[in-house]
Motif scaffolding. Structure first.
Motif, PDB file in Angstrom:
ATOM      1  N   THR A   1      -3.793 -11.713  -0.702  1.00  0.00           N
ATOM      2  CA  THR A   1      -3.565 -10.495  -1.494  1.00  0.00           C
ATOM      3  C   THR A   1      -3.479  -9.259  -0.602  1.00  0.00           C
ATOM      4  O   THR A   1      -2.677  -8.356  -0.847  1.00  0.00           O
ATOM      5  CB  THR A   1      -4.693 -10.314  -2.529  1.00  0.00           C
ATOM      6  N   VAL A   2      -4.311  -9.221   0.430  1.00  0.00           N
ATOM      7  CA  VAL A   2      -4.311  -8.059   1.328  1.00  0.00           C
ATOM      8  C   VAL A   2      -2.951  -7.893   1.990  1.00  0.00           C
ATOM      9  O   VAL A   2      -2.388  -6.795   2.055  1.00  0.00           O
ATOM     10  CB  VAL A   2      -5.429  -8.190   2.391  1.00  0.00           C
TER      11      VAL A   2
ATOM     12  N   CYS B   1      -0.337  -6.713  -0.589  1.00  0.00           N
ATOM     13  CA  CYS B   1      -0.477  -5.274  -0.868  1.00  0.00           C
ATOM     14  C   CYS B   1       0.071  -4.437   0.283  1.00  0.00           C
ATOM     15  O   CYS B   1       0.683  -3.389   0.070  1.00  0.00           O
ATOM     16  CB  CYS B   1      -1.944  -4.922  -1.117  1.00  0.00           C
ATOM     17  N   LYS B   2      -0.137  -4.925   1.496  1.00  0.00           N
ATOM     18  CA  LYS B   2       0.356  -4.189   2.655  1.00  0.00           C
ATOM     19  C   LYS B   2       1.880  -4.139   2.655  1.00  0.00           C
ATOM     20  O   LYS B   2       2.494  -3.107   2.951  1.00  0.00           O
ATOM     21  CB  LYS B   2      -0.147  -4.855   3.937  1.00  0.00           C
TER      22      LYS B   2
ATOM     23  N   ASP C   1       2.954  -1.705   0.086  1.00  0.00           N
ATOM     24  CA  ASP C   1       2.406  -0.362   0.312  1.00  0.00           C
ATOM     25  C   ASP C   1       1.597   0.112  -0.898  1.00  0.00           C
ATOM     26  O   ASP C   1       1.736   1.234  -1.383  1.00  0.00           O
ATOM     27  CB  ASP C   1       3.531   0.635   0.610  1.00  0.00           C
ATOM     28  N   ILE C   2       0.736  -0.780  -1.421  1.00  0.00           N
ATOM     29  CA  ILE C   2      -0.167  -0.432  -2.513  1.00  0.00           C
ATOM     30  C   ILE C   2      -1.569  -0.885  -2.142  1.00  0.00           C
ATOM     31  O   ILE C   2      -1.762  -1.677  -1.215  1.00  0.00           O
ATOM     32  CB  ILE C   2       0.249  -1.085  -3.844  1.00  0.00           C
ATOM     33  N   ASP C   3      -2.588  -0.405  -2.881  1.00  0.00           N
ATOM     34  CA  ASP C   3      -3.957  -0.845  -2.629  1.00  0.00           C
ATOM     35  C   ASP C   3      -4.348  -1.925  -3.634  1.00  0.00           C
ATOM     36  O   ASP C   3      -3.620  -2.227  -4.584  1.00  0.00           O
ATOM     37  CB  ASP C   3      -4.936   0.336  -2.671  1.00  0.00           C
ATOM     38  N   LYS C   4      -5.535  -2.514  -3.430  1.00  0.00           N
ATOM     39  CA  LYS C   4      -5.991  -3.610  -4.283  1.00  0.00           C
ATOM     40  C   LYS C   4      -6.196  -3.182  -5.731  1.00  0.00           C
ATOM     41  O   LYS C   4      -5.778  -3.916  -6.659  1.00  0.00           O
ATOM     42  CB  LYS C   4      -7.288  -4.187  -3.709  1.00  0.00           C
ATOM     43  N   PRO C   5      -6.787  -2.017  -6.025  1.00  0.00           N
ATOM     44  CA  PRO C   5      -6.905  -1.609  -7.440  1.00  0.00           C
ATOM     45  C   PRO C   5      -5.552  -1.477  -8.135  1.00  0.00           C
ATOM     46  O   PRO C   5      -5.429  -1.827  -9.313  1.00  0.00           O
ATOM     47  CB  PRO C   5      -7.627  -0.255  -7.355  1.00  0.00           C
ATOM     48  N   THR C   6      -4.558  -1.007  -7.393  1.00  0.00           N
ATOM     49  CA  THR C   6      -3.225  -0.898  -7.989  1.00  0.00           C
ATOM     50  C   THR C   6      -2.649  -2.273  -8.264  1.00  0.00           C
ATOM     51  O   THR C   6      -2.026  -2.510  -9.314  1.00  0.00           O
ATOM     52  CB  THR C   6      -2.282  -0.114  -7.057  1.00  0.00           C
TER      53      THR C   6
ATOM     54  N   ASP D   1      -4.358  -4.952  -8.954  1.00  0.00           N
ATOM     55  CA  ASP D   1      -5.062  -5.487 -10.121  1.00  0.00           C
ATOM     56  C   ASP D   1      -4.518  -4.878 -11.412  1.00  0.00           C
ATOM     57  O   ASP D   1      -4.374  -5.582 -12.426  1.00  0.00           O
ATOM     58  CB  ASP D   1      -6.555  -5.213 -10.005  1.00  0.00           C
TER      59      ASP D   1
END
Length: 657
Positions: free
Chosen positions: A86-87, A90-91, A94-99, A101
């Motif tokens: 997942t990391v 997301c990279k 260009d989004i973070d983990k909360p986004t 989810d």
């Protein structure tokens, strides 16, 4: 023995019955009920939607206004997702983990087993990085879409924009739209959605038990090809549209120009405007919120949603009705002492100037308030003061025929109808029989409760140019390769005024430009007929000018409103004259008055913020108008001194109200 044979027959009967039930069930499953076939098929066939290119939009000369550019959306089928990094995913996005989810929960809530959008409109850099590694993330895939691009970045409010279909749109579509589908949100994109969206295609792909593609199902026999949307040819002339947006820079207001012989809208400027390219891409949501918070509301479609008192631009229409009703003739005169007495108060001409003896044409040319107050009172009082309601209703009916007080039904969403008050409104305010022509005298000069949109003002000019009829204004000239024109756009709408009554009014409108209040905007070699206006509303005066040109065989009718611009001759008339000449000649010559487009492009005329409303003033017994109206008609409305813009020739006769 007999008992044995009896049991055998019973058992045989049971087996036969069971066999019959099973055969019947198999027949039902395989022949009648196709659900199980579909379940089986879904295990081996994956349906992929092929999205068509949206129809392009052209200007009247074939210049491209709206095109398509390819983008990729990330789609997800939650049930098909298997453990992955997942990391790293997301990279790449260009989004973070909360986004992540939030997006995933939304997709899972829609349907665990059906594909829906995860993130849309990836830019080329992200798409390139993710495209190489999409196979590492089971359940996710990239889908090619097309979004809009705007080569000239003009006509934002006219063209509108597209966006993802919301729940309400999906529910109303009877299964046509799904989450992630793009639809027209505003402007032409919305009103012509059915024509522009095209027809989606379908590809059926064979997959194995692990979801890997194995080719086309039935060699593509059941596939359908996507069909691109229809091409729209708009009536807009991009040359004068671009010029109009430049002239209205750092100003609030509108320009609407119409071709009288067809009703086609040539120019549709709403200022402040915005670059429609801002509504495309991953940042479109943030850009939309910035526009929503922006001062002077660029998302407001002012040509059809802003309402203004027409001011003196209304006077030619009032004169035409009076001629048709026989209460005046072209030779009817009025001796103007600088004011008009209505009830127990004086209604002043602008700056209390004395016009002396004026007839119809000279009253239009000099914008004499007194003359048109007299005309209005004659119309309202012609059957006696006890029948004010009846006469007023007749006057209102005649005005409404010109397209005021109701929507013109433009092929654009969100149109408002302006305001044309009914007798019942004044009955409610003052009681039946409690008001007279003097109470509503401001209506005679386009003030009071009368309000019109810029589109309606331009349509009135097209009607005068045509000597008594108009075609329904519209923004789309033709649809598709066959150049289909809607039948409703070819029908004449008559306003009930005989053609011979237009000439004396047009004489006065020509004099407005040749030697009257708009002389500074006269175009050498082109006969333009117009009317200036200073629409007074509470804390500011709006600069208004309406016109058509040339006088013989008119090619363009126009209305310009500059909010907070003061007199019509200062801002609206020069802007209109530049648009008219550009359209007729494709060039702009220097005016004898010295005005030139560069000054108006660079000047800032932003309206002042609204002041607190003053305490109501108690009206005198026979002056039963609303407090604001009573103050206006009594000459108590203080006007701010406006800066001198150009030579005195521009301000000759200055203006009207």
């Amino acid at each position: 023995m007999n008992s044995f044979f009896a049991r055998r027959y019973v058992i045989t009967g049971i087996f036969i019955t069971l066999a019959f039930v099973l055969l019947a069930r198999l027949f039902y499953i395989q022949i009648i009920d196709d659900r199980y076939m579909l379940f089986a098929k879904n295990n081996v066939v994956r349906t992929q939607i092929q999205y068509p290119a949206r129809g392009v939009i052209l200007d009247r000369n074939g210049k491209l206004l709206v095109d398509n550019q390819p983008v990729y959306d990330v789609m997800v089928t939650p049930k098909a997702v298997k453990p992955f990094d997942t990391v790293e995913f997301c990279k790449l996005l260009d989004i973070d983990k909360p986004t992540f989810d939030k997006y995933f929960d939304k997709a899972e809530k829609y349907s665990p087993s059906q594909r829906s959008i995860f993130q849309g409109q990836l830019d080329s850099t992200i798409n390139a990085k993710l495209g190489e590694r999409i196979a590492e993330f089971p359940g996710f895939e990239l889908v090619l879409r097309s979004v809009r691009s705007y080569p000239d970045s003009i006509a934002g409010q006219f063209l509108g924009y597209i966006g993802q279909a919301n729940d309400a749109t999906i529910a109303k579509s009877n299964g046509y739209y799904h989450p992630g589908d793009y639809v027209g949100i505003s402007g032409v994109e919305k009103s012509y959605e059915t024509e522009l969206r095209g027809q989606r295609g379908v590809q059926n792909i064979l997959v194995d038990s692990r979801g890997r593609e194995k080719g086309r199902f039935a060699n593509g026999m059941y596939d359908t090809a996507a069909v691109a949307g229809e091409r729209l040819k708009s009536s807009l002339d991009s040359r004068i549209q671009k010029l109009g947006e430049q002239l209205m820079r750092n100003k609030v207001g509108s320009i609407v120009a119409i071709e009288p012989s067809t009703g086609e809208i040539l120019c549709f400027v709403s200022s402040p405007t915005y670059n429609p390219n801002l509504m495309v891409g991953r940042e479109h949501g943030n850009n939309y919120m910035d526009l929503l918070r922006s001062p002077n509301n660029p998302l407001l479609v002012r040509p059809i949603q802003a309402r203004y008192p027409p001011g003196s631009s209304f006077k030619p229409l009032s004169a035409l009705i009076a001629l048709q009703e026989g209460v005046i003739t072209p030779q009817t005169t009025y001796n103007c002492p600088g004011y008009y007495v209505a009830g127990n108060r004086r209604v002043p001409c602008f700056h209390n100037e004395r016009h002396g003896t004026v007839n119809l044409a000279s009253a239009v040319a000099e914008s004499c308030n007194g003359y048109f107050d007299m005309v209005f009172e004659r119309l309202i009082n012609r059957t006696g003061p006890k029948n004010t309601d009846t006469s007023f209703t007749s006057w209102r009916t005649n005005v409404a025929k010109f397209g005021l007080g109701a929507k013109l039904d433009l092929d654009l969403p969100g149109e408002t109808g302006g305001l044309l008050p009914k007798a019942s409104l004044y009955d409610k305010w003052y009681g039946r029989g409690g008001w007279r022509s003097s109470t509503v005298i401001s209506l005679g000069i386009g003030q009071g409760e009368l309000e019109a949109t810029p589109l309606q003002l331009a349509n009135i000019e097209a009607t005068i140019a045509n000597h008594g009829f108009f075609y329904k204004p519209h923004l789309i000239k033709a649809i598709g390769e066959k150049q289909v024109v809607k039948a409703e756009f070819t029908q004449k709408n008559y306003v009930g005024i005989e053609p011979q009554y237009f000439e004396p009014v047009i004489d006065g409108m020509q004099a407005v430009v040749d030697r009257g209040t708009a002389v500074g905007s006269r175009i050498p070699g082109i006969v333009m007929c117009g009317k200036t206006g200073t629409a007074q509303i509470r804390h500011q005066d709006n600069s208004v000018f309406v016109a058509f040109a040339p006088r013989d065989n008119p090619k363009i009718a126009i209305a310009v409103v500059v909010e907070g611009g003061g007199q019509g001759a200062r801002w609206a008339a020069p802007i209109a004259s530049f648009i008219v000449e550009k359209y007729l000649r494709d060039s702009i010559t220097r005016r004898p008055s010295g005005i030139e487009p560069g000054y108006f492009m660079n000047a800032s005329v932003l309206p002042q913020p609204a002041k607190p409303k003053p305490a109501p003033v108690k009206a005198k017994p026979d002056s039963t108008a609303k407090p604001a109206q009573a103050a206006l008609t009594a000459g108590k409305h203080k006007k701010k001194k406006q800066p001198v813009v150009y030579a005195a020739a521009i301000l000759k006769g200055d203006d009207d109200e």
